[in-house]
Design a protein around this motif. Structure first.
Motif, PDB file in Angstrom:
ATOM      1  N   ASN A 179      33.099 -43.540 -21.665  1.00 57.78           N
ATOM      2  CA  ASN A 179      34.034 -43.691 -20.042  1.00 57.78           C
ATOM      3  C   ASN A 179      32.956 -44.588 -19.320  1.00 57.78           C
ATOM      4  OD1 ASN A 179      36.047 -43.021 -20.792  1.00 57.78           O
ATOM      5  ND2 ASN A 179      36.054 -41.299 -19.954  1.00 57.78           N
ATOM      6  N   PRO A 185      37.276 -49.233 -13.872  1.00 56.60           N
ATOM      7  CA  PRO A 185      37.543 -48.527 -13.173  1.00 56.60           C
ATOM      8  C   PRO A 185      39.689 -48.873 -12.638  1.00 56.60           C
ATOM      9  CG  PRO A 185      36.370 -49.561 -12.068  1.00 56.60           C
ATOM     10  CD  PRO A 185      35.641 -49.746 -13.377  1.00 56.60           C
ATOM     11  N   ASN A 186      39.775 -47.474 -12.824  1.00 52.25           N
ATOM     12  CA  ASN A 186      41.157 -47.836 -11.894  1.00 52.25           C
ATOM     13  C   ASN A 186      41.341 -48.103 -10.544  1.00 52.25           C
ATOM     14  OD1 ASN A 186      40.958 -45.956 -10.545  1.00 52.25           O
ATOM     15  ND2 ASN A 186      42.107 -44.268 -12.367  1.00 52.25           N
ATOM     16  N   GLN A 189      39.185 -45.981  -7.629  1.00 52.77           N
ATOM     17  CA  GLN A 189      38.843 -45.329  -8.295  1.00 52.77           C
ATOM     18  C   GLN A 189      37.380 -46.888  -7.548  1.00 52.77           C
ATOM     19  OE1 GLN A 189      38.614 -45.144 -12.819  1.00 52.77           O
ATOM     20  NE2 GLN A 189      38.476 -42.840 -12.721  1.00 52.77           N
ATOM     21  N   GLN A 193      34.435 -45.630  -5.060  1.00 52.50           N
ATOM     22  CA  GLN A 193      33.370 -46.716  -5.247  1.00 52.50           C
ATOM     23  C   GLN A 193      33.410 -47.083  -4.274  1.00 52.50           C
ATOM     24  OE1 GLN A 193      32.985 -49.610  -8.270  1.00 52.50           O
ATOM     25  NE2 GLN A 193      31.950 -48.596  -9.060  1.00 52.50           N
ATOM     26  N   SER A 247      29.646 -53.538  -9.283  1.00 46.16           N
ATOM     27  CA  SER A 247      30.399 -53.343  -9.624  1.00 46.16           C
ATOM     28  C   SER A 247      31.940 -53.972 -10.339  1.00 46.16           C
ATOM     29  CB  SER A 247      30.597 -52.742  -8.188  1.00 46.16           C
ATOM     30  OG  SER A 247      30.471 -53.492  -7.111  1.00 46.16           O
TER      31      SER A 247
END
Length: 443
Positions: A179, A185-186, A189, A193, A247
């Motif tokens: 993962n 990430p959803n 998330q 973040q 990100s």
């Protein structure tokens, strides 16, 4: 008159080209033909180096580890028999030693040559990460059969150390690692973040501001301590900056055909039936996937810790690994010890096969990957008869010969120096207690 050979010129394909038919559209996978011809040629010759360091705690049955004879035609030992078909891809090194090895503290000096209880220094994998980690989402991965660091105990769970001599925590759960590497990430998330980035940035700003005001009121000795503290903060800043930079970049989606099921993976201390054979292959395959997707180029892995564990019910042996190493020359203990070591080499063979199955440029992923393994001891808890092997890396200038006899007491650090230099690390001056690179390995 013979007809001249004809090689068709390949037309560059559009990356957005679709296959159309039966009222459906499928996007083509990435193909070399989608690159301009000049770029495709450059891509095929580009070599991206990778490196892995692996620790097998509590040594091995050295009476059945070393091949018989030297050179490419050396006869495989019982323990190495699973690697027979891969003899062109590895070299066993006789004569390596750890000056502070032996006993059960060997994991501490394994990567640094520094004894337990002494101030540690940066490990070779982290030197490589400083050079190669600039290009990847994760500068390095620390993996282990045991989570955390285990620092202070003999069952050290990591062999990675940063420049301040701080051990870097390892992860042992295949699902968590998968993962971390590949699961996007959803939306919730992502929002969390973003908040974490802001909070951590604010904390760092406040800490730095307070520390700088304090600096003017300290003695010279305290200022040196504070400088080390500043260095640690700068590392955190760099990590935060990297996380923010990556990100908004999508994680890769690896092709898992032929791989295990990471959704159902069970960690060593998890609930459910733990089968080491399944676990070992999942962990090695994760390293292959991380290298293939260029998620990282540097990995360390504690395959077996000191003292505790090391054997599993399916191995069919009567004692724990540590107890077997205190064999007392009992034939049954020695036989079971060799049986366990052979199982570990079966998994290593799976790993090499996985890397060799992945085409890359004009060779394979294994050709562009340096893998070194050894232990903190040999049989009888010795420090100068170690189970040391280097695998892969033929595309990085490594010339394999199955079994190589080095000078007695050649520091294990000479292997690490050979590997990090192949990774593009400029070794300036002395490297640990190394006597220099192992020239016999270099093409």
């Amino acid at each position: 008159m013979s007809k001249p050979s004809y090689k068709p010129r390949l037309k560059t394909l559009n990356r957005r080209m679709l296959l159309r038919g039966a009222s459906t559209c499928l996007a083509l996978p990435w193909l070399e033909a989608m690159l301009p011809r000049s770029a495709a040629a450059a891509e095929s010759t580009k070599v991206v180096p990778r490196m892995g360091m692996f620790y097998f705690g509590t040594g091995m049955n050295m009476r059945e580890f070393y091949p018989e004879g030297y050179g490419k035609d050396a006869k495989m030992s019982r323990i190495l028999k699973p690697l027979e078909e891969q003899r062109d891809q590895f070299t066993v090194l006789s004569g390596t030693s750890l000056s502070h090895g032996g006993g059960h503290d060997g994991a501490y000096p394994f990567a640094t040559s520094i004894a337990r209880g002494e101030k540690q220094t940066i490990s070779p994998d982290q030197l490589a990460a400083e050079v190669q980690g600039k290009h990847t989402r994760f500068p390095s991965l620390q993996l282990s059969v045991k989570r955390g660091t285990g620092f202070g105990s003999q069952a050290l769970a990591t062999i990675s150390w940063n420049r301040q001599g701080i051990p870097l925590a390892a992860e042992n759960d295949p699902q968590t690692i998968f993962n971390h590497l590949f699961r996007p990430p959803n939306s919730q998330q992502l929002l969390q973040q973003s908040d974490e980035f802001r909070q951590r940035g604010s904390v760092l700003d406040a800490v730095l501001s307070d520390a700088k005001r304090l600096q003017t009121r300290l003695s010279q000795s305290d200022r040196q301590q504070l400088d080390q503290y500043f260095h640690s903060i700068r590392e955190v800043e760099t990590t935060l900056g990297r996380e923010m930079d990556w990100s908004d970049r999508p994680k890769p989606k690896p092709n898992l055909d032929g791989f295990g099921d990471y959704e159902k993976a069970i960690a060593p201390e998890g609930n459910g039936k733990f089968v080491y054979d399944t676990y070992a292959k999942l962990m090695y395959d994760l390293i292959a996937l991380a290298f293939q997707t260029d998620s990282t180029r540097v990995v360390s892995y504690v395959v077996r810790t000191e003292l505790a564990g090391g054997v599993y019910p399916e191995f069919g042996v009567s004692k724990g690994y540590h107890e077997l190493t205190h064999h007392g020359n009992d034939p049954k203990n020695l036989e079971e010890l060799a049986r366990v070591d052979t199982i570990y080499m079966q998994h290593w063979s799976h790993f090499l096969n996985r890397l060799a199955s992945i085409r890359e440029g004009e060779g394979t992923l294994l050709d562009n990957t340096l893998l070194g393994f050894s232990s903190g001891m040999g049989i009888g808890h010795s420090k100068d008869v170690l189970p040391t092997m280097i695998s892969g890396g033929s595309g990085l200038g490594i010339r394999h010969q199955t079994h190589l006899q080095l000078k007695d007491n050649t520091p294990l650090s000479s292997l690490w120096q050979t590997m990090v230099e192949r990774m593009g690390v400029n070794v300036d001056g002395e490297f640990q207690d190394s006597t220099g690179t192992i020239g016999e390995l270099l093409a």
